[in-house]
Design a protein around this motif. Structure first.
Motif, mmCIF file in Angstrom:
data_model
loop_
_atom_site.group_PDB
_atom_site.id
_atom_site.type_symbol
_atom_site.label_atom_id
_atom_site.label_comp_id
_atom_site.label_asym_id
_atom_site.label_seq_id
_atom_site.Cartn_x
_atom_site.Cartn_y
_atom_site.Cartn_z
ATOM 1 N N VAL A 140 -6.763 -1.552 5.643
ATOM 2 C CA VAL A 140 -6.561 -0.179 6.090
ATOM 3 C C VAL A 140 -7.757 0.233 6.935
ATOM 4 O O VAL A 140 -8.909 0.140 6.490
ATOM 5 C CB VAL A 140 -6.398 0.779 4.898
ATOM 6 N N LEU B 229 -4.643 6.148 -2.189
ATOM 7 C CA LEU B 229 -3.713 5.040 -2.027
ATOM 8 C C LEU B 229 -3.511 4.333 -3.367
ATOM 9 O O LEU B 229 -4.431 4.268 -4.189
ATOM 10 C CB LEU B 229 -4.245 4.005 -1.033
ATOM 11 N N PHE C 85 -9.525 3.466 8.845
ATOM 12 C CA PHE C 85 -9.422 4.925 8.810
ATOM 13 C C PHE C 85 -10.646 5.575 9.435
ATOM 14 O O PHE C 85 -11.747 5.015 9.456
ATOM 15 C CB PHE C 85 -9.197 5.442 7.381
ATOM 16 N N VAL D 234 0.851 -1.180 0.000
ATOM 17 C CA VAL D 234 0.000 0.000 0.000
ATOM 18 C C VAL D 234 0.893 1.238 0.000
ATOM 19 O O VAL D 234 1.731 1.405 0.903
ATOM 20 C CB VAL D 234 -0.928 0.013 1.233
ATOM 21 N N ILE E 120 -5.243 7.025 9.657
ATOM 22 C CA ILE E 120 -5.191 5.983 8.623
ATOM 23 C C ILE E 120 -4.151 4.979 9.097
ATOM 24 O O ILE E 120 -2.993 5.346 9.331
ATOM 25 C CB ILE E 120 -4.793 6.522 7.240
ATOM 26 N N THR E 121 -4.550 3.740 9.267
ATOM 27 C CA THR E 121 -3.652 2.704 9.781
ATOM 28 C C THR E 121 -3.685 1.492 8.872
ATOM 29 O O THR E 121 -4.757 0.944 8.597
ATOM 30 C CB THR E 121 -4.051 2.287 11.207
ATOM 31 N N VAL E 122 -2.524 1.095 8.383
ATOM 32 C CA VAL E 122 -2.403 -0.137 7.608
ATOM 33 C C VAL E 122 -2.107 -1.281 8.567
ATOM 34 O O VAL E 122 -1.227 -1.173 9.433
ATOM 35 C CB VAL E 122 -1.288 -0.024 6.556
ATOM 36 N N TYR F 81 1.031 5.483 -0.085
ATOM 37 C CA TYR F 81 0.284 6.730 0.100
ATOM 38 C C TYR F 81 0.645 7.695 -1.030
ATOM 39 O O TYR F 81 1.794 8.094 -1.179
ATOM 40 C CB TYR F 81 0.647 7.376 1.443
ATOM 41 N N ASP G 124 0.627 3.364 11.513
ATOM 42 C CA ASP G 124 -0.273 4.514 11.549
ATOM 43 C C ASP G 124 0.359 5.686 10.800
ATOM 44 O O ASP G 124 1.499 6.078 11.084
ATOM 45 C CB ASP G 124 -0.566 4.895 13.003
ATOM 46 N N TYR G 125 -0.381 6.244 9.858
ATOM 47 C CA TYR G 125 0.143 7.363 9.067
ATOM 48 C C TYR G 125 0.457 8.556 9.959
ATOM 49 O O TYR G 125 1.465 9.233 9.770
ATOM 50 C CB TYR G 125 -0.859 7.766 7.992
#
Length: 322
Positions: free
Chosen positions: A161, A174, A163, A97, A112-114, A99, A141-142
């Protein structure tokens, strides 16, 4: 299949998905209520073929599932506090993923957390016992990493993801990519039928192949280095072995919470068949790292009559009672 039929199937699927969203405020939204019927709709091979193999662009939904590469944009029309997108590749691939652009208010509570894997109803795949990373490292976490980490690669063919966005007009873009995994370990099957070979080349690790369907498993080849010279015999429980294969069944995605159906720890050749009437069937290999271990198997979806026979015989009663 006609375009109108595909469109209706997709709309129906996501309507059912949207009805399952919880309204809780858990930061990682782990207790989502994805059901097996929704997964069946998504994994259907016809639905999977609806989209071309070429990279494409489309909007991301608050609750979404994606099985193709492409660029996905989410723009909030209103506060969206409990969203999750599930991404999936083929078993011999990993999901990445990237950004492309992010416009959220981290200070105001957006995130936003992957997640490296999938989370459904609080259960995680791969389980903590099977994943190479500790659990806290699987969340990226972004708002914590910011521009320092613009790309996140999963360890297997599934990722997701989470969010939360409070302000209308905020959002992100993304790009999802798939990369070949030369030694795939954990994987979830996209299809209720297929074949797979799991190989662990002298590594101390556990690998699971999960099939979110009731299936018949046919093991065609099974080789564990320490027992290669032994005749084909069973060793109940495989209690003394550090290298073995388990067939597991249950109604969740966490393999550590599935119930063992049988253990295999003596190498053999020739087919072995078993019908498992659970929502989730998993083939799990445990390896000490001292040998090259290998198991090949095929699987097919059980029909309604076969499921009824299993239920009446109470062979897999734990699957139907949960």
């Amino acid at each position: 299949m006609r375009v109108t039929e595909r469109t209706f199937r997709e709309q129906l699927f996501f309507l059912v998905l949207c009805l399952s969203v919880l309204k809780g405020d858990c930061r990682y939204i782990e207790n989502n209520e994805i059901t097996k019927d929704e997964l069946y709709s998504f994994f259907n091979s016809e639905l999977k073929r609806e989209l071309p193999e070429l990279t494409y662009r489309r909007n991301l939904r608050c609750l979404d599932m994606v099985a193709v590469e492409g660029q996905f944009t989410f723009t909030a029309e209103r506060p969206q506090l409990s969203c999750a997108a599930f991404f999936m590749a083929e078993p011999n691939q990993v999901v990445a993923v990237d950004y492309d652009g992010v416009d959220i208010d981290c200070v105001g509570g957006d995130f936003i957390t992957v997640f490296d894997g999938w989370v459904m109803k609080g259960e995680k795949f791969p389980s903590a016992q099977d994943h190479p990373l500790p659990l806290h490292e699987r969340y990226v976490d972004y708002c914590d990493s910011g521009p320092l980490r613009r790309s996140v690669r999963a360890s297997q063919n599934v990722a997701m993801v989470f969010f939360r966005i409070h302000n209308a007009g905020s959002g992100f873009t993304l790009t999802v990519r798939k990369h070949v995994n030369p030694f795939p370990c954990n994987a979830i099957s996209q299809s209720p039928e297929g074949s797979y070979t799991m190989v662990i080349p002298q590594q101390h690790r556990n690998c699971s192949f999960s099939i979110i369907y009731p299936v018949e498993i046919s093991i065609s080849e099974f080789s564990l280095g320490h027992f290669n010279d032994f005749p084909k015999r069973s060793m109940p429980g495989c209690a003394e072995s550090r290298d073995f294969v388990q067939l597991l069944g249950g109604n969740g995605i966490d393999t550590s919470k599935l119930l063992p159906i049988t253990d295999l720890c003596v190498a053999f050749s020739g087919p072995t068949h078993m019908k498992i009437g659970c929502d989730n069937t998993a083939v799990r290999m445990v390896s000490s790292g001292n040998f090259i271990n290998r198991v090949s198997f095929s699987y097919r979806l059980l029909d309604s009559q076969e499921l009824q026979t299993i239920k009446l015989n109470n062979v897999e009663d734990f699957c139907f009672s949960n």
